[in-house]
Write an enzyme that holds these catalytic residues in place. Structure first.
Site, mmCIF file in Angstrom:
data_model
loop_
_atom_site.group_PDB
_atom_site.id
_atom_site.type_symbol
_atom_site.label_atom_id
_atom_site.label_comp_id
_atom_site.label_asym_id
_atom_site.label_seq_id
_atom_site.Cartn_x
_atom_site.Cartn_y
_atom_site.Cartn_z
ATOM 1 N N SER A 123 0.836 -1.199 0.000
ATOM 2 C CA SER A 123 0.000 0.000 0.000
ATOM 3 C C SER A 123 0.868 1.244 0.000
ATOM 4 O O SER A 123 1.971 1.240 0.561
ATOM 5 C CB SER A 123 -0.847 -0.023 1.271
ATOM 6 O OG SER A 123 -1.422 1.235 1.509
ATOM 7 N N TYR A 147 -1.650 -0.947 10.852
ATOM 8 C CA TYR A 147 -1.903 -1.525 9.517
ATOM 9 C C TYR A 147 -0.699 -1.251 8.610
ATOM 10 O O TYR A 147 -0.154 -2.161 7.985
ATOM 11 C CB TYR A 147 -3.183 -0.927 8.912
ATOM 12 C CG TYR A 147 -3.323 -1.203 7.431
ATOM 13 C CD1 TYR A 147 -3.597 -2.490 6.968
ATOM 14 C CD2 TYR A 147 -3.152 -0.184 6.489
ATOM 15 C CE1 TYR A 147 -3.708 -2.747 5.602
ATOM 16 C CE2 TYR A 147 -3.265 -0.432 5.132
ATOM 17 C CZ TYR A 147 -3.549 -1.710 4.686
ATOM 18 O OH TYR A 147 -3.647 -1.960 3.338
ATOM 19 N N LYS A 151 2.288 -3.819 6.862
ATOM 20 C CA LYS A 151 2.718 -3.881 5.458
ATOM 21 C C LYS A 151 4.235 -3.678 5.360
ATOM 22 O O LYS A 151 4.916 -4.342 4.577
ATOM 23 C CB LYS A 151 1.991 -2.817 4.625
ATOM 24 C CG LYS A 151 0.505 -3.056 4.460
ATOM 25 C CD LYS A 151 0.203 -4.256 3.571
ATOM 26 C CE LYS A 151 -1.276 -4.509 3.431
ATOM 27 N NZ LYS A 151 -1.606 -5.788 2.791
HETATM 28 P P1 NAD Z 1 -10.888 -7.207 1.234
HETATM 29 O O1 NAD Z 1 -11.097 -7.209 2.695
HETATM 30 O O2 NAD Z 1 -12.055 -6.928 0.347
HETATM 31 O O3 NAD Z 1 -10.251 -8.605 0.772
HETATM 32 C C1 NAD Z 1 -9.398 -9.363 1.593
HETATM 33 C C2 NAD Z 1 -9.833 -10.806 1.496
HETATM 34 O O4 NAD Z 1 -8.952 -11.599 2.297
HETATM 35 C C3 NAD Z 1 -11.248 -11.039 2.016
HETATM 36 O O5 NAD Z 1 -11.973 -11.874 1.116
HETATM 37 C C4 NAD Z 1 -11.021 -11.759 3.362
HETATM 38 O O6 NAD Z 1 -12.093 -12.632 3.679
HETATM 39 C C5 NAD Z 1 -9.712 -12.471 3.101
HETATM 40 N N1 NAD Z 1 -8.910 -12.748 4.302
HETATM 41 C C6 NAD Z 1 -8.546 -11.874 5.261
HETATM 42 N N2 NAD Z 1 -7.811 -12.492 6.192
HETATM 43 C C7 NAD Z 1 -7.688 -13.787 5.803
HETATM 44 C C8 NAD Z 1 -7.037 -14.921 6.356
HETATM 45 N N3 NAD Z 1 -6.382 -14.854 7.520
HETATM 46 N N4 NAD Z 1 -7.114 -16.093 5.683
HETATM 47 C C9 NAD Z 1 -7.781 -16.177 4.513
HETATM 48 N N5 NAD Z 1 -8.427 -15.146 3.961
HETATM 49 C C10 NAD Z 1 -8.375 -13.947 4.596
HETATM 50 O O7 NAD Z 1 -9.702 -6.173 0.928
HETATM 51 P P2 NAD Z 1 -9.173 -5.596 -0.459
HETATM 52 O O8 NAD Z 1 -9.558 -4.152 -0.540
HETATM 53 O O9 NAD Z 1 -9.531 -6.483 -1.571
HETATM 54 O O10 NAD Z 1 -7.603 -5.635 -0.188
HETATM 55 C C11 NAD Z 1 -6.793 -6.715 -0.600
HETATM 56 C C12 NAD Z 1 -5.368 -6.446 -0.193
HETATM 57 O O11 NAD Z 1 -4.934 -5.210 -0.739
HETATM 58 C C13 NAD Z 1 -5.181 -6.344 1.317
HETATM 59 O O12 NAD Z 1 -3.962 -6.984 1.656
HETATM 60 C C14 NAD Z 1 -5.089 -4.858 1.555
HETATM 61 O O13 NAD Z 1 -4.324 -4.550 2.690
HETATM 62 C C15 NAD Z 1 -4.406 -4.388 0.282
HETATM 63 N N6 NAD Z 1 -4.682 -2.976 -0.020
HETATM 64 C C16 NAD Z 1 -5.976 -2.553 -0.130
HETATM 65 C C17 NAD Z 1 -6.232 -1.208 -0.369
HETATM 66 C C18 NAD Z 1 -7.651 -0.690 -0.465
HETATM 67 O O14 NAD Z 1 -7.865 0.513 -0.308
HETATM 68 N N7 NAD Z 1 -8.657 -1.527 -0.730
HETATM 69 C C19 NAD Z 1 -5.172 -0.293 -0.524
HETATM 70 C C20 NAD Z 1 -3.866 -0.767 -0.432
HETATM 71 C C21 NAD Z 1 -3.633 -2.117 -0.174
HETATM 72 N N1 UFG Z 2 -12.619 11.320 3.444
HETATM 73 C C1 UFG Z 2 -13.615 12.194 3.828
HETATM 74 N N2 UFG Z 2 -14.780 11.670 4.336
HETATM 75 C C2 UFG Z 2 -14.984 10.318 4.460
HETATM 76 C C3 UFG Z 2 -13.960 9.431 4.058
HETATM 77 C C4 UFG Z 2 -12.783 9.968 3.566
HETATM 78 O O1 UFG Z 2 -13.471 13.409 3.722
HETATM 79 O O2 UFG Z 2 -16.060 9.924 4.934
HETATM 80 C C5 UFG Z 2 -11.370 11.867 2.869
HETATM 81 C C6 UFG Z 2 -10.123 11.558 3.705
HETATM 82 O O3 UFG Z 2 -9.955 12.510 4.724
HETATM 83 C C7 UFG Z 2 -9.050 11.574 2.619
HETATM 84 C C8 UFG Z 2 -9.765 11.053 1.376
HETATM 85 O O4 UFG Z 2 -11.152 11.240 1.627
HETATM 86 O O5 UFG Z 2 -8.635 12.882 2.368
HETATM 87 C C9 UFG Z 2 -9.514 9.562 1.103
HETATM 88 O O6 UFG Z 2 -9.811 8.815 2.271
HETATM 89 P P1 UFG Z 2 -9.895 7.204 2.237
HETATM 90 O O7 UFG Z 2 -10.239 6.780 3.618
HETATM 91 O O8 UFG Z 2 -10.802 6.773 1.131
HETATM 92 O O9 UFG Z 2 -8.432 6.773 1.813
HETATM 93 P P2 UFG Z 2 -7.032 6.986 2.524
HETATM 94 O O10 UFG Z 2 -6.117 7.616 1.522
HETATM 95 O O11 UFG Z 2 -7.170 7.680 3.814
HETATM 96 O O12 UFG Z 2 -6.588 5.498 2.844
HETATM 97 C C10 UFG Z 2 -6.592 4.497 1.807
HETATM 98 C C11 UFG Z 2 -6.793 3.130 2.450
HETATM 99 C C12 UFG Z 2 -5.612 2.792 3.323
HETATM 100 C C13 UFG Z 2 -4.341 2.903 2.517
HETATM 101 C C14 UFG Z 2 -4.238 4.264 1.879
HETATM 102 C C15 UFG Z 2 -3.032 4.373 0.972
HETATM 103 O O13 UFG Z 2 -7.969 3.123 3.247
HETATM 104 O O14 UFG Z 2 -5.736 1.471 3.761
HETATM 105 O O15 UFG Z 2 -5.402 4.521 1.096
HETATM 106 O O16 UFG Z 2 -3.075 3.366 0.014
HETATM 107 F F1 UFG Z 2 -3.298 2.721 3.345
#
Ligand code: NAD
Ligand code: UFG
Length: 332
Positions: A123, A147, A151
């Protein structure tokens, strides 16, 4: 055959679609702690082919190793993990357990099965509070919450592993802000309870499920004072994983690569774009800054272009239109 941990989740399900569309067989290993099994039926409806499903927890070494061995996979894409920043502050041990220990167990199982190709979901949070923008992969790494720390620890573990055995092929993909959904409207982000992330919240306001958006702060040093992020369409992100696998087939390396668009949009910019795409008003009120938030974060995505031949193709309108289609479907 590709082994996909967390393949029923938001990003994993979109990756499964693109892997299957590219002619690859997929085994999903997921414990459904943040997803539903019917997502895989939907993946099959889109692609015409169901992934093999094994329900299990990545921390269960025996189950994981058995599933990996039985799959015959030569590569793993590792999405499984917990991802809520606020929850990680409340319950850090859950994050070290699921994310760090879970990944350690996965790497051990891969070692036993002699599978040494891995694409890992990292991330942009590993850059901490940016010292300069756009973010390049050599920007100093830090974490502001458990979190992000999980990572970072995993990234270090992967670099150490590759140093110890250069036969490993590891792609660390640093995602910026994934949004949107598949154009079919069949899969998308399905947050439990109140969404933490901006776009799912905006979508629920547009749908009338919530009265207004809280804009967390309008006094940042950004053009309109609201936070700026690099939003990337989840299908573009999914396609980046295919490109990473293709590169790893040719290169034994461990590299971190940004997956972003390189363009930052403000909270109010996103809100306006969503209003346009949905044709619905999105009322908002300005609220105090959210603890731990940074002003702006966007990628320099040029390494992904030069190494993977990948760049994000889908624009803000597509992100909002596809998110709205999903939100308006019976599931979203
Ligand atoms: P998500 O929660 O939708 O998907 C994660 C999946 O992993 C789910 O289906 C959950 O059931 C499964 N899971 C969690 N723990 C598990 C375990 N111990 N064993 C088996 N399965 C397990 O999340 P996502 O948004 O699809 O994110 C996927 C990956 O990308 C994560 O590692 C997350 O940290 C990373 N990531 C997500 C974002 C974002 O904003 N969505 C940003 C940066 C990185
Ligand atoms: N925001 C609002 N109101 C809300 C939600 C978000 O104003 O109800 C604003 C936040 O303050 C920020 C922007 O929208 O300025 C984006 O916020 P998000 O929560 O959607 O995303 P972040 O960038 O804070 O975090 C996301 C993921 C993290 C990851 C990060 C960098 O949630 O897990 O991107 O990849 F680490």
């Amino acid at each position: 055959m590709i082994f996909v941990t967390g393949g029923a989740g938001y990003i994993g399900s979109h990756a499964c679609v693109e892997l299957i569309n590219a002619g690859l067989d997929v085994t999903v290993f997921d414990n459904f702690c943040n997803s539903q099994p019917d997502v895989l039926t939907r993946v099959a409806r889109i692609t015409g082919k169901a992934p093999t499903l094994v329900q299990g927890d990545i921390r269960d070494s025996a189950a994981l190793e058995a599933a990996l061995r039985a799959s015959g996979a030569r590569a793993v894409i590792h999405f499984a993990g917990l991802k809520a920043v606020g929850e990680s502050v409340q319950n850090p041990l859950a994050y070290y357990d699921n994310n760090v220990l879970g990944t350690l167990r996965l790497l051990q199982a891969m070692t036993k099965c002699d599978v040494k190709t891995l694409v890992f979901s990292s991330s942009a949070t590993v850059y901490g509070d940016p010292q300069r923008l756009p973010l390049t992969e050599d920007h100093p790494l830090s974490a502001t919450n458990p979190y992000g720390q999980s990572k970072l620890v995993i990234e270090e573990m992967l670099r150490d592993l590759h140093r110890s055995d250069p036969a490993w092929r590891i792609s660390i993909l640093r995602y910026f802000n994934p949004v949107g959904a598949h154009t079919s409207g069949l899969i998308g982000e399905d947050p439990q309870g109140t969404p933490n992330n901006l776009l799912p919240y905006v979508a629920q306001v547009a749908a009338g499920r919530r009265a207004f958006l809280n804009v967390w702060g309008n006094d940042y040093d950004t053009p309109d004072g609201t936070g700026v992020r690099d939003y990337i369409h989840v299908v573009d992100l999914a396609l980046g994983h295919l490109k990473a696998l293709q590169r790893l087939a040719l290169h034994a390396e461990c590299r971190a690569i940004n997956l972003g668009t390189g363009v930052g949009y403000s909270v109010l910019g996103m809100l306006r774009a969503f209003e346009q795409a949905s044709g619905k008003p999105v009322p908002y009120q300005v609220a105090p800054r959210r603890a731990g938030d940074i002003a702006a974060c966007y990628a320099d995505p040029s390494l992904a272009l030069s190494l993977l031949g990948w760049r994000a193709e889908r624009d803000l309108t597509a992100m909002c239109t596809d998110a709205w289609r999903w939100q308006s479907s019976e599931k979203g």
